[in-house]
Design an enzyme around this catalytic site. Sequence first.
Site, PDB file in Angstrom:
ATOM      1  CD1 TRP A  56      -4.031   2.868  -4.574  1.00 55.12           C
ATOM      2  CD2 TRP A  56      -5.939   3.444  -3.556  1.00 55.12           C
ATOM      3  NE1 TRP A  56      -4.782   1.738  -4.410  1.00 55.12           N
ATOM      4  CE2 TRP A  56      -5.961   2.049  -3.795  1.00 55.12           C
ATOM      5  CE3 TRP A  56      -7.038   4.035  -2.929  1.00 55.12           C
ATOM      6  CZ2 TRP A  56      -7.035   1.249  -3.415  1.00 55.12           C
ATOM      7  CZ3 TRP A  56      -8.096   3.233  -2.564  1.00 55.12           C
ATOM      8  CH2 TRP A  56      -8.098   1.851  -2.806  1.00 55.12           C
TER       9      TRP A  56
HETATM   10 FE1  SF4 Z   1      -1.434   5.570   0.573  1.00 57.66          FE
HETATM   11 FE2  SF4 Z   1      -2.077   6.591   2.946  1.00 57.66          FE
HETATM   12 FE3  SF4 Z   1      -3.901   6.492   1.002  1.00 57.66          FE
HETATM   13 FE4  SF4 Z   1      -3.103   4.263   2.216  1.00 57.66          FE
HETATM   14  S1  SF4 Z   1      -4.210   5.975   3.173  1.00 57.66           S
HETATM   15  S2  SF4 Z   1      -3.352   4.540  -0.025  1.00 57.66           S
HETATM   16  S3  SF4 Z   1      -0.932   4.674   2.569  1.00 57.66           S
HETATM   17  S4  SF4 Z   1      -2.013   7.726   0.994  1.00 57.66           S
END
Ligand code: SF4
Length: 157
Positions: A56
């Site tokens: 995301w």
């Molecule tokens: Fe993407 Fe990192 Fe958010 Fe997980 S924590 S959705 S890997 S940006």
Amino acid sequence: MPSFVITEKCDGCAGQDKTACMYICPHDLMALKEHVDPSTNEVKMKGVNQEPVQCWECYNCVKICPQQAISVRCYADFAPLGGEVTPMLGSDSIMWTVKFRNGNIKRFKFPVRTVEAGNVDIFAGVGEGKADVARIKEPGLCTQQASGDPRATITPA
Ligand code: SF4
Ligand code: SF4
């Protein structure tokens, strides 16, 4: 572009029972996997975004990584597309390092909290600071009840 791990910087959160990026990802995308160093053939455990198409770009892993080993593109509302951003989270502020697509680097520091960690009064500003247990089955939040918010007394049809 999803978040990605800069393997040279990642130490696999050595000594921790779970890596910080695995702990924080709301989509459970981060994993710890073997990585072979191409120059030495040494095998080390490194964090990896195992399902980039599901990312995301929420920045959680980017902000929590203690080694600043996770990078992600900038949001278009604070830098032109094509850049890269790395935050460094402190106890009361966050420093953003933005690498623009023309190579320029700028840093921005913002406060992230007004109260010292662990000292937040969650009932501040809500009357006596008490929820009325007798109203526990009514819709609404205890903070709405304590502040006299009429939405707390609306009964569904
Ligand atoms: Fe993407 Fe990192 Fe958010 Fe997980 S924590 S959705 S890997 S940006
Ligand atoms: Fe590596 Fe950072 Fe993930 Fe720890 S949080 S495993 S240092 S990428």
